[in-house]
Design a protein around this motif. Sequence first.
Motif, short mmCIF file in Angstrom:
data_model
loop_
_atom_site.label_atom_id
_atom_site.label_comp_id
_atom_site.label_asym_id
_atom_site.label_seq_id
_atom_site.Cartn_x
_atom_site.Cartn_y
_atom_site.Cartn_z
N ASN A 117 1.97 -10.56 -3.42
CA ASN A 117 1.59 -10.24 -3.83
C ASN A 117 1.22 -8.88 -4.46
OD1 ASN A 117 -1.50 -10.37 -3.24
ND2 ASN A 117 -1.20 -9.03 -1.13
N VAL A 118 0.93 -7.94 -5.42
CA VAL A 118 -0.06 -7.02 -5.52
C VAL A 118 -0.88 -6.30 -4.66
CG1 VAL A 118 0.16 -5.37 -7.48
CG2 VAL A 118 1.33 -7.52 -7.97
N GLY A 119 -0.85 -5.64 -3.26
CA GLY A 119 -1.81 -5.48 -2.87
C GLY A 119 -1.55 -4.15 -2.66
N LEU A 120 -2.85 -4.07 -1.12
CA LEU A 120 -2.97 -2.38 -1.31
C LEU A 120 -1.91 -2.17 -0.40
CD1 LEU A 120 -6.59 -2.98 -0.48
CD2 LEU A 120 -5.31 -2.50 -2.93
N SER A 121 -0.68 -3.29 -0.15
CA SER A 121 0.24 -2.89 1.62
C SER A 121 1.37 -2.59 1.00
CB SER A 121 0.63 -4.36 2.37
OG SER A 121 -0.41 -4.87 2.35
N GLN A 122 1.38 -2.41 -0.52
CA GLN A 122 2.76 -2.43 -0.91
C GLN A 122 2.86 -1.23 -1.49
OE1 GLN A 122 1.46 -5.90 -1.54
NE2 GLN A 122 2.16 -6.13 0.50
N SER A 123 4.47 -0.10 -1.57
CA SER A 123 4.66 0.96 -2.64
C SER A 123 4.52 0.60 -4.20
CB SER A 123 4.51 2.35 -1.79
OG SER A 123 3.93 2.52 -0.32
N LEU A 124 3.93 0.13 -4.67
CA LEU A 124 4.64 -0.07 -5.55
C LEU A 124 4.68 0.38 -7.05
CD1 LEU A 124 2.95 -3.16 -5.99
CD2 LEU A 124 5.47 -2.97 -6.19
N GLU A 125 3.58 2.13 -6.94
CA GLU A 125 3.71 2.94 -7.57
C GLU A 125 5.50 3.74 -7.60
OE1 GLU A 125 1.64 2.58 -4.11
OE2 GLU A 125 -0.39 2.53 -5.18
N LEU A 126 5.93 3.07 -6.06
CA LEU A 126 7.58 3.81 -6.47
C LEU A 126 8.06 2.92 -7.04
CD1 LEU A 126 8.20 3.32 -2.50
CD2 LEU A 126 8.44 5.69 -3.90
N LEU A 127 8.10 1.55 -7.35
CA LEU A 127 8.48 1.16 -8.67
C LEU A 127 8.36 1.62 -9.75
CD1 LEU A 127 10.47 -1.53 -8.30
CD2 LEU A 127 8.39 -2.55 -9.81
N LEU A 128 7.04 2.20 -10.13
CA LEU A 128 6.61 2.91 -11.60
C LEU A 128 6.81 4.17 -10.93
CD1 LEU A 128 3.00 2.28 -11.80
CD2 LEU A 128 4.72 1.60 -12.52
N ASP A 129 7.24 5.12 -10.26
CA ASP A 129 7.99 6.30 -10.66
C ASP A 129 9.80 6.37 -10.57
OD1 ASP A 129 6.35 7.75 -9.47
OD2 ASP A 129 6.74 6.90 -7.37
N ALA A 130 10.52 5.11 -9.97
CA ALA A 130 11.70 4.75 -10.15
C ALA A 130 11.96 4.32 -12.02
CB ALA A 130 12.16 3.36 -9.78
#
Length: 428
Positions: free
Chosen positions: A248-261
Amino acid sequence: MTKRRALEVTILCPHFTPDVAPTGEVMTRIAAELVQRGHRLHVVTSLPWYEHHAVEPGWEGQLVRTERADWGRVSRIHPFPTDKRNIPARAVAFGGFTGFAMAVALGGPRSDVVLAMSPPLTLGLAGWVVSRVHRVPLVFNIQDVFPDVAVELGLLTGRRVIAAARHLERFSYRRSDAVTVLSDDLAENVRAKITQGLHGRAAARQAAKVHVIPNFVDTSWITPGPKENRYRALNGLEGKRVVMYAGNVGLSQSLELLLDAAAAMVDESGVVFVINGGGAARPELERRAQGLPNVRFVDMQPKDRLPEVLAAADVHVVPLKKGLAWSSVPSKLYSILAAGRPIVASVDPGTEVARTVERAGAGLAVPPGDPESFTKAIRRLLDAPDEAAAMGSSGRRFVESWASPAAVAAAYEQLFFGLRAGMPSSGG
């Protein structure tokens, strides 16, 4: 040994097959295993709506639908879907769904035990009413501890609103005859709340209600498979080193980290970052990812393709925002372990996710919200494929001893019979 009689079990849950929500898959499999053990069920749930946050085509037009089977029935109620970030509207929707669920459950077969799932927390209240009318035990299953998650995300604000949510939480726990959680972390969290303001025997009696029954992983279905598979071919990933978030691409996940990487590794040949799934946070992530040629977004895949999706990654990531790992244990963690792939977990140290990754030797756990540590861990695993493969194999060995679907259902069955045999009701 005397054979135990079949039970009539009322299940209140937010999702059930064919809905594709992770909690729905959990409850669907537990229900199937209970049926295998001879029990009859009345499942009260929502119409399928999880994937697109709207009732799925073909299911519209009725407030309640009932399906009958040899083992019982499934009653599906309109979920009144709203934007997850609109908390007032979401609260009204949960209230409407819960009210209808309670009425439908009360109008169904008389049960021997009630099993209610949270979130939403309000189903605990519905379960309590049904259990008291039927004069049977209530088992309250906690997948994520609310309102903790909503408070940590900043979705639930205001002292009075938070206090009201915590009052409902404590009320639901104390009125349940048993509360089941997924890990020792969550058990400590719930015990602290259920015993708040109590002392001596009263506190001990409430604390004893909390049981750890982990979610299962089906290691016969999810197995280590070849990386170069149909999923890679369909998405142009052949020959790439794939770093994947699947879920789930939701609000609990820090997926900004993936974009930073991805930004830090944009010049590293053959490395692709894949975000597989949908959710409330995806549009903003897609906007932020513009200009990053090494980032791919892939829509949620059919459930039967999960083993293939998991196998396609060189490295999987499990990123949770700071504080959330104390209140939530993503089920994807165990699926990744079963697939034999290494993990980079960005979570609070000392939590169940971090401890599992470390105990299993299945990857690297880094602090939440730390792009430098996160990127460094990903790079280490990509640049050391033998070490990464060894971590994946270690995770697979670890999870093979994990609870099977049948074992989890057996644990619930044992709890049901124990309560029926005379465990005292909370009564308040």
